[in-house]
Write a protein that holds these residues in place. Sequence first.
Motif, PDB file in Angstrom:
ATOM      1  N   ARG A   1       0.845  -1.191   0.000  1.00 46.97           N
ATOM      2  CA  ARG A   1       0.000   0.000   0.000  1.00 46.97           C
ATOM      3  C   ARG A   1       0.877   1.237   0.000  1.00 46.97           C
ATOM      4  NH1 ARG A   1      -2.839  -2.564   4.877  1.00 46.97           N
ATOM      5  NH2 ARG A   1      -4.001  -4.190   3.829  1.00 46.97           N
ATOM      6  N   PHE A   2       0.510   2.177  -0.886  1.00 36.03           N
ATOM      7  CA  PHE A   2       1.333   3.366  -1.042  1.00 36.03           C
ATOM      8  C   PHE A   2       0.419   4.569  -1.169  1.00 36.03           C
ATOM      9  CE2 PHE A   2       3.232  -0.383  -2.832  1.00 36.03           C
ATOM     10  CZ  PHE A   2       4.451  -0.426  -2.186  1.00 36.03           C
ATOM     11  N   VAL A   3       0.632   5.533  -0.311  1.00 30.62           N
ATOM     12  CA  VAL A   3      -0.208   6.719  -0.328  1.00 30.62           C
ATOM     13  C   VAL A   3      -0.037   7.435  -1.660  1.00 30.62           C
ATOM     14  CG1 VAL A   3      -0.534   8.998   0.706  1.00 30.62           C
ATOM     15  CG2 VAL A   3      -0.235   6.977   2.152  1.00 30.62           C
ATOM     16  N   GLY A   4      -1.162   7.844  -2.233  1.00 26.71           N
ATOM     17  CA  GLY A   4      -1.130   8.558  -3.500  1.00 26.71           C
ATOM     18  C   GLY A   4      -1.155   7.627  -4.706  1.00 26.71           C
ATOM     19  N   LYS A   5      -1.110   6.317  -4.439  1.00 26.44           N
ATOM     20  CA  LYS A   5      -1.078   5.366  -5.549  1.00 26.44           C
ATOM     21  C   LYS A   5      -2.325   4.483  -5.503  1.00 26.44           C
ATOM     22  CE  LYS A   5       3.043   6.665  -6.663  1.00 26.44           C
ATOM     23  NZ  LYS A   5       3.247   7.507  -7.845  1.00 26.44           N
ATOM     24  N   PRO A   6      -2.653   3.885  -6.630  1.00 28.88           N
ATOM     25  CA  PRO A   6      -3.828   3.016  -6.637  1.00 28.88           C
ATOM     26  C   PRO A   6      -3.675   1.811  -5.693  1.00 28.88           C
ATOM     27  CG  PRO A   6      -3.099   3.490  -8.873  1.00 28.88           C
ATOM     28  CD  PRO A   6      -2.055   4.032  -7.952  1.00 28.88           C
ATOM     29  N   ILE A   7      -4.802   1.349  -5.216  1.00 27.66           N
ATOM     30  CA  ILE A   7      -4.811   0.159  -4.367  1.00 27.66           C
ATOM     31  C   ILE A   7      -4.167  -1.007  -5.090  1.00 27.66           C
ATOM     32  CG2 ILE A   7      -6.356  -1.585  -3.391  1.00 27.66           C
ATOM     33  CD1 ILE A   7      -8.360   0.667  -2.875  1.00 27.66           C
ATOM     34  N   ASN A   8      -4.417  -1.073  -6.380  1.00 22.79           N
ATOM     35  CA  ASN A   8      -3.925  -2.212  -7.156  1.00 22.79           C
ATOM     36  C   ASN A   8      -2.551  -1.971  -7.760  1.00 22.79           C
ATOM     37  OD1 ASN A   8      -6.140  -3.954  -6.797  1.00 22.79           O
ATOM     38  ND2 ASN A   8      -7.305  -2.747  -8.259  1.00 22.79           N
ATOM     39  N   SER A   9      -1.744  -1.200  -7.066  1.00 25.53           N
ATOM     40  CA  SER A   9      -0.403  -0.934  -7.580  1.00 25.53           C
ATOM     41  C   SER A   9       0.437  -2.201  -7.570  1.00 25.53           C
ATOM     42  CB  SER A   9       0.289   0.105  -6.699  1.00 25.53           C
ATOM     43  OG  SER A   9      -0.314   1.353  -6.860  1.00 25.53           O
ATOM     44  N   LEU A  10       1.345  -2.242  -8.513  1.00 27.44           N
ATOM     45  CA  LEU A  10       2.312  -3.339  -8.558  1.00 27.44           C
ATOM     46  C   LEU A  10       3.660  -2.768  -8.138  1.00 27.44           C
ATOM     47  CD1 LEU A  10       1.183  -4.786 -11.982  1.00 27.44           C
ATOM     48  CD2 LEU A  10       0.738  -5.764  -9.731  1.00 27.44           C
ATOM     49  N   TYR A  11       4.213  -3.325  -7.093  1.00 27.01           N
ATOM     50  CA  TYR A  11       5.454  -2.813  -6.532  1.00 27.01           C
ATOM     51  C   TYR A  11       6.519  -3.858  -6.766  1.00 27.01           C
ATOM     52  CZ  TYR A  11       8.505  -0.776  -2.921  1.00 27.01           C
ATOM     53  OH  TYR A  11       9.531  -0.198  -2.235  1.00 27.01           O
TER      54      TYR A  11
ATOM     55  N   GLY B   1      24.703   1.258  -5.712  1.00 24.30           N
ATOM     56  CA  GLY B   1      25.738   0.284  -6.023  1.00 24.30           C
ATOM     57  C   GLY B   1      25.405  -1.124  -5.587  1.00 24.30           C
ATOM     58  N   VAL B   2      24.197  -1.362  -5.126  1.00 23.58           N
ATOM     59  CA  VAL B   2      23.815  -2.717  -4.754  1.00 23.58           C
ATOM     60  C   VAL B   2      22.323  -2.884  -5.082  1.00 23.58           C
ATOM     61  CG1 VAL B   2      23.523  -1.926  -2.384  1.00 23.58           C
ATOM     62  CG2 VAL B   2      23.649  -4.371  -2.822  1.00 23.58           C
ATOM     63  N   ILE B   3      21.995  -4.063  -5.576  1.00 19.56           N
ATOM     64  CA  ILE B   3      20.590  -4.305  -5.895  1.00 19.56           C
ATOM     65  C   ILE B   3      19.963  -5.005  -4.702  1.00 19.56           C
ATOM     66  CG2 ILE B   3      19.031  -5.619  -7.350  1.00 19.56           C
ATOM     67  CD1 ILE B   3      20.996  -5.056  -9.660  1.00 19.56           C
ATOM     68  N   ASN B   4      19.046  -4.321  -4.061  1.00 20.58           N
ATOM     69  CA  ASN B   4      18.334  -4.944  -2.950  1.00 20.58           C
ATOM     70  C   ASN B   4      16.918  -4.408  -2.907  1.00 20.58           C
ATOM     71  OD1 ASN B   4      18.538  -2.396  -1.867  1.00 20.58           O
ATOM     72  ND2 ASN B   4      20.126  -2.925  -0.386  1.00 20.58           N
ATOM     73  N   SER B   5      16.211  -4.743  -1.834  1.00 18.87           N
ATOM     74  CA  SER B   5      14.786  -4.429  -1.800  1.00 18.87           C
ATOM     75  C   SER B   5      14.512  -2.931  -1.916  1.00 18.87           C
ATOM     76  CB  SER B   5      14.172  -4.986  -0.527  1.00 18.87           C
ATOM     77  OG  SER B   5      14.864  -4.453   0.580  1.00 18.87           O
ATOM     78  N   ASN B   6      15.516  -2.101  -1.666  1.00 17.13           N
ATOM     79  CA  ASN B   6      15.287  -0.665  -1.787  1.00 17.13           C
ATOM     80  C   ASN B   6      15.170  -0.221  -3.242  1.00 17.13           C
ATOM     81  OD1 ASN B   6      15.481  -0.452   0.984  1.00 17.13           O
ATOM     82  ND2 ASN B   6      17.709  -0.163   0.906  1.00 17.13           N
ATOM     83  N   ASP B   7      15.437  -1.112  -4.139  1.00 12.90           N
ATOM     84  CA  ASP B   7      15.344  -0.753  -5.554  1.00 12.90           C
ATOM     85  C   ASP B   7      13.977  -1.034  -6.154  1.00 12.90           C
ATOM     86  OD1 ASP B   7      18.023   0.185  -5.923  1.00 12.90           O
ATOM     87  OD2 ASP B   7      18.669  -1.881  -5.620  1.00 12.90           O
ATOM     88  N   ARG B   8      13.040  -1.393  -5.289  1.00 14.97           N
ATOM     89  CA  ARG B   8      11.703  -1.638  -5.811  1.00 14.97           C
ATOM     90  C   ARG B   8      10.937  -0.327  -5.925  1.00 14.97           C
ATOM     91  NH1 ARG B   8       9.677  -5.798  -1.481  1.00 14.97           N
ATOM     92  NH2 ARG B   8      10.783  -4.279  -0.223  1.00 14.97           N
ATOM     93  N   THR B   9      10.018  -0.293  -6.844  1.00 12.57           N
ATOM     94  CA  THR B   9       9.189   0.892  -7.006  1.00 12.57           C
ATOM     95  C   THR B   9       7.839   0.459  -7.561  1.00 12.57           C
ATOM     96  OG1 THR B   9       9.098   3.093  -7.969  1.00 12.57           O
ATOM     97  CG2 THR B   9      10.010   1.348  -9.357  1.00 12.57           C
ATOM     98  N   ILE B  10       6.977   1.427  -7.781  1.00  9.84           N
ATOM     99  CA  ILE B  10       5.686   1.076  -8.366  1.00  9.84           C
ATOM    100  C   ILE B  10       5.864   0.967  -9.869  1.00  9.84           C
ATOM    101  CG2 ILE B  10       3.331   1.896  -8.763  1.00  9.84           C
ATOM    102  CD1 ILE B  10       3.469   2.834  -5.844  1.00  9.84           C
ATOM    103  N   VAL B  11       5.685  -0.206 -10.370  1.00 12.66           N
ATOM    104  CA  VAL B  11       5.946  -0.432 -11.787  1.00 12.66           C
ATOM    105  C   VAL B  11       4.656  -0.468 -12.604  1.00 12.66           C
ATOM    106  CG1 VAL B  11       8.137  -1.630 -11.461  1.00 12.66           C
ATOM    107  CG2 VAL B  11       6.022  -2.934 -11.417  1.00 12.66           C
ATOM    108  N   GLY B  12       3.544  -0.315 -11.958  1.00 14.24           N
ATOM    109  CA  GLY B  12       2.297  -0.299 -12.714  1.00 14.24           C
ATOM    110  C   GLY B  12       1.115  -0.472 -11.802  1.00 14.24           C
ATOM    111  N   SER B  13      -0.035  -0.501 -12.408  1.00 12.70           N
ATOM    112  CA  SER B  13      -1.259  -0.692 -11.651  1.00 12.70           C
ATOM    113  C   SER B  13      -2.150  -1.626 -12.442  1.00 12.70           C
ATOM    114  CB  SER B  13      -1.958   0.651 -11.449  1.00 12.70           C
ATOM    115  OG  SER B  13      -3.320   0.426 -11.196  1.00 12.70           O
ATOM    116  N   ARG B  14      -2.893  -2.409 -11.711  1.00 10.84           N
ATOM    117  CA  ARG B  14      -3.802  -3.336 -12.389  1.00 10.84           C
ATOM    118  C   ARG B  14      -5.035  -2.617 -12.922  1.00 10.84           C
ATOM    119  NH1 ARG B  14      -3.592  -9.126 -10.183  1.00 10.84           N
ATOM    120  NH2 ARG B  14      -1.665  -9.253  -9.044  1.00 10.84           N
TER     121      ARG B  14
END
Lengths: 528, 1094
Positions: free
Chosen positions: B864-874, B918-931
């Motif tokens: 869940r992300f404020v300002g984003k759709p409920i059906n966001s894909l993170y 410089g490292v790929i970890n969970s902090n590199d996730r973002t909202i990539v779309g919405s259903r």
Amino acid sequence: KKQLIEQPRSGLTPQYFQTAQGFQSGLDAAYAGNRDIWGNEGLMTMTTPGTDEFKSGGGGNSDMNIYSSSFDANNTFVPRVWNACYTYINDCNGVIDNGALVTGLDPAIVKQKIAEAKFLRANYYFLLVRFWGPVTLNTHFIAEPITSAERAPIADVYNFIIQDLKDAIDGLPPSPVKNGVLPGKATAAAASHLLAKVYLTRAYSSAKQSDDFLNAYNTAKGLIDNIGTLGLGLLPDFASVYAEGNEGSKEILWSVQHTSNLTYNNNSNELNFYYVMGYENFPGLVRSMAYGRPYARVQLTRWMSDTCFADKTNDTRYYKTFQSVWLSNSADKIPKVNGVPKYALGDTAIYMPGVDVSDTKINATRYLLVPPRNYTLQLFPTMLKYQDTRRAGINDPSVRPVIVYRLAETYLLAAEAAVNLGDNANAAKYINAVRERAANPTGNVAAMTITPDKVSLDYVLDERSRELAGEQTRWLDLVRTNKLIERVKKHNPDAGANIQEKHLLRPIPQTQIDRVISGPKYPQNTGY
Amino acid sequence: TGLAQKVSINVKNVSIVQVLEQIQSQTSYNFLYNSKDLINTKPVSLSVKDMSLTEALDRCFKNQPVNYYIENTTVLIESKRVEAVAERELRKVIKGKITDEKGEALPGVSVKIKGSATGTVSANDGSFTISVDNTDAILVFTFIGFEPLERKVGSASIMSIVLKPVTTGLSEVIVVGYGTQKKVDVTGSIASVSEEAIKSVPASNLISALQSQAPGLDIQKAGGNSHPGATPSIAIRGKRSLDAGASSDVLYVVDGIPYNSTYINDLNQDDVTSVQILKDASATAIYGSRGANGVILITTRRGKTGAPVITYSGYGGASTALGHYDVMDVKAYETYKKWGNYNANNPNTIGAPNRYSGIDDPKFYTDGITFLPAELAGMENGTATDWQKLIFKNGLKTNHQLSVSGGTPTTKYAVSAGYYNEGGLFPGLSFKRYSFKVSVDQELGKYVKVGVSSLNTISKIYGEDINPVVQALISSPLTVPYDDKGNLIPFPGGGSLTYNPLANLVPGAVVQRRSRYNTFTTLYAEAQILPHLKYRFNGGLELTPETFGEFYGSATFKNLSGPSTGKNKNYDYYDYTLENLLTYENTFSKKHHVTATGLFSFQEDYKANTEFSYNNILADDIQYFNPALGANLSGKGDYKKFDIVSFMGRINYDYMSKYLLTLTMRSDGSSTLAPGNKYHLFPSVALGWNIAQEDFMKNISFLSNLKLRAGYGSVGNAAVSPYQTLGGLELLNYNYGTTNVTGTYPNNVPNPQLGWEYTSTLNLGLDFGLLNDRITGSVDVYKQNTSDLILPQNLPITTGYTKQFLANVGKTQNKGLELSISSTNIVAASRKDFGWTTNFNITFNRNKIVALQNGVTEDVGNNRFVGKPINSLYNYVRLGIWQNTAADSALARDLKLTMTGAASVIGTIKVADLNGDGVINSNDRTIVGSRDPKFLGGFTNRFSYYGFDLNVVSTYRVGGTQIAYWLQPGSKVNALNGKENNLNINYWTPDNHENTYPKPNFNVQSPAYGDLLGYYNASYLKIKTINLGYSLPPAIVNKIGVKSLHVYSSFNDAIILFSKLHDRFPGIDPESAGTLGVDTPPTKSLLFGLNVTF
């Protein structure tokens, strides 16, 4: 208005813990929770491969086994242990906290049950602190939604564990095999063994106390010295320790129970799958009850096979731990030469002598002869300790109890403590107790006996491999003794290239970090 | 217009009948007369050119003993003598004929003398006879679906009555909650779907038939499930509540009583005559908390006064899989497996140290790993098994419905029986529904009316979990299903994990039968207590006992040749509603019209079930019928009961239907919430202005209707499972040796604060009608703010609670625009003309989370992300595949990624180091779309010509990212591990720099970031139904003794356009609410049907 008052009938609420039945059933679940850990692929993967003893087999994911960069906080195995520990710690807390409120039970019984819950709680916390270092320490029952969490220093966690175990020893029945103690129940013997291990582990850690090794030694020794009165002892033959149906022997201090009554066996013991190689893909063989369901998750390293078990003659444990012969169980699959089967049903189909043989000999042999250098991801000796021929179906999980703590390890804990105290004489004495048994019946006992000068920490670790191979403790042993990186680099080429300092702890599951949404962010372990 | 028609006649001394025939041929007028009245007429001589009809008639009838009257397009001729007779006799017999606008006879029309109980009903040919006391009498003609007509008797003895069908016109009466309202007076946002629209789609259930027929309604196959008997997912105006929180189930109200949404498939849509969708707070407020997610009012057929009308409708046909999944053939599979093993050893570059010299190394065929012995045998035998061909068959679909309805002015009845049977694409799979409906309405004297309606259904769902698709897709094409003797081989690969996909289809291997006996009975009693005050009692009871039995033999892929298993489940469910309603209706000073409604309602819902499972059943024939013949019997049960107590008041006021006001108050008490939070009051207000009725609009002739609506209101949602606030313990069995125990541990944290979830909606709407309502439509814009969201919340695992609990946290907002237009593009004046109508609707909904608990702006753990759709894909951002290039290697090294051995990242999915640390970890996730789609809707075109009719129903959805599970490695179908067969995708190899699909790797169970492979653009346009029909001409129909006969064929779900996913995988339907599973494959069907009315 009356219609709006709720009365559940098919479920129970937390108030139930205050009743005599609820108090008891809470404790039963705290025991049952161990099934989510011992017997589950989570703990197996966290303790067995990626060590000097075991590496990846052909089944499953090798990420974690070889410490690749894709082994991270989203790993699916790591949360299984984390989740189970915290779920049942809260359950234990519920039992312990409600002990004062429960009605209708004899105070002595209440006291013993609280001691049992404390043993279990200590055991769960001991797993947590070893895998993750500083962890959240909940000392009381949580019955309200809390969205924050903090990590306590390991010193606090160890202190808490040690206090729990002291209380447990005080309140528990002394021996698992006396006074009608039910199988799988916590006893003072098991708690003493665990306490020795806790002291020993803390002794190497940043939270070490000056008397930790001594306490570890004394606690283990105290237990060993009393085995006579406790009715405990090493079995004469190593083979019978893991014999099917013998999980309640006098050598066993504590086991996680399973039953062939499937209704009461809901959380499966799948250890009978993980160590089994893919024999069914080879000539003359099909999947069978005796040879198991080949998940092939892990296989022994060459170090284990060649170096650790260099002596396979006097030390009978190699062939008692690893399968070397598979007899043909499928006439259809027996290869034919000019229409004539190369061998008959029941003849050897695969033989793994555990030592090298020449290619000439391999080619001249009618069955599959596999020396260690020809082991592949699918073709390697199956580790036998968890084989189960009494499971319900050929693909079913095991109904055997999982042995967690046994007396042979107590000897080795005492030996390890002694080595660290500079007392090689006593260390050798405890090691020899285990080794002499290992020679039985065909080995030369004298050849197995070692002298104090041979004893070192590395020797204790080697001996642990021979005795406890695959018993889901190796990774923790190597971390405890600060030997993980060194020995993995030396003995496990797949993992050696990738292992780093950060791998001494497991990553905190991402779900835990993500779900802490108030208060400070939940810290991840360095490097993940 | 009619009277302006001109005639040209040139005759000398001909009979009047001949003249009339000439006029009839030149105009659209008919003549109605008694031949004997014309006996005494004189011959006519007439020479006129382009003379108006009336003038010509005047001349023609000059000095004749008969008079003529024009009524609509009929000229009535009667003897002048009759007047005299009428004056002599008190009683007078009127004869007449009633037709619709096309001239087709209307039977069953009620004809009553106003102010008296005397009446009659028109016969099959539309004729009627009635005697009246005096010429001042007024006849009232009423017929459902037509506008009522009043006619003064006057001097007429013959009447030609033409009834106009109710159109979207202002006088249409529609069902609103607890009553009906003239459409013109409605202030809420209500969409209607007609019986015709429902019938034009031969779907298995009502909800599927409603898809794309109304704006604001989002109906999709749940998880892409095309299983017979599967219930689609439905949402009205987007999602307000979140998954697993308060239920976002729409409330169904059938004939005034709530109907359990779980059983909506039990409702036979052939019994449904109209559907109304209540969308905004003003429309749903009357249902209070139950209506929080929108209300669908369903009206079923009731009897009408008149002779019995017998109708049969039925169709039959076949459904087939839309297509096959594209999996690897033998050659591709062989190469793929080799790569899988090659990569498990060293994948980086050709020539790097590897057990295998390259992909052509013969060792692959002898290593005992790459190929199973059975596969090696298959290669020798040239085996190439197409497993999908083996599992799919054609499914048959049939539907029959027979109904009889009719009645007298005081007693009306409707009886119908239906049978629906849909076979699935696999043997053993079917959905059958037997339905029987009866309704009776009875007037008891002048003031009291009672009625009962009973809908009874037997639903049988067989084989609900039979789904061998995954097994078939991953089965090795190099293996065969049967041995030489024709016996099924359990593991065709000889011991691999893939069980024979045909195993579950063997008769008797899997038995799953679900039978539900659904009785939904409603009754009412209505009494006119005072002239303006009415009392009504509504009662409804839904009983749905259900049994489920399941048996899996040993040789099934559930049991993998282990012991057989059986299961029984018994459900005891009921739900009843009791309501007391008082309605006051009056008009003051002829201008102020007031309706006031008061309600007290009590509802109870009870669900209990027990379940037994066991294994090792002594004989397979026993199936699930006797658990005692199995071993390891275990059982469980569930009990849930909730109650809702409500008080409601509503005032509808209108001033000359010009200015409208609706005020509603409802107080709901729900048992499911925490003590102290159980009751709440929900108000709403709505205003309407019929602009078209204003004087200043009278001159704007192209505008036939214009109405502005505004509504604001608050509704609550407490639709959570009972006992949520109390916390709960989970059962966990254990044993100490042979002592078995049942343990309990806390898994559901108590929440003593749980309260209502509130949604306030502001709705502005505009209804319009243009060109005399040839074009009608509505536009609605709305904003819904939902607060105190009942959210399932995850707690940190360290609390010990891994199960979600419900809490009131956060706010969401939905904003939207809905437009619907109906247009008669080409008017067909008669059967012979070409006609074309179009319905179009479009829905935009924008959803976002406005706030979360404790000011949290990101709740990753709960997505869940404020300002984003409920059906966001993170998730991570997929860049492609790590290539074996210098640049990629350098980058991978910088990111400290493993570069050697089996775990080398080269050839695996490359994701972005989004934060550049410089490292790929969970902090590199973002909202990539919405259903969520950008917009969605549907359109329907209907054409008619010479009795032929063609309906094309289309649905579309634009924008949004959806997830196809079968493209994700977790589904096993795209596991990319080189072990089992796989979708036929182009994967990376050292010399194929494919940038989407990673290298297969035998040693990786599931490729890292593989879930990103499942995302797809969810846009599509689907032609849901093409329905071509023909109605026999009335003349022929009459000869064969029926009233109407319509035959049709319909082609369904076959055409999917603008979907990249479908283009790539033609067997796939992109329509899915939620993740698209590897389920029963989508089907297309061709059906032939017949409707007859006797």
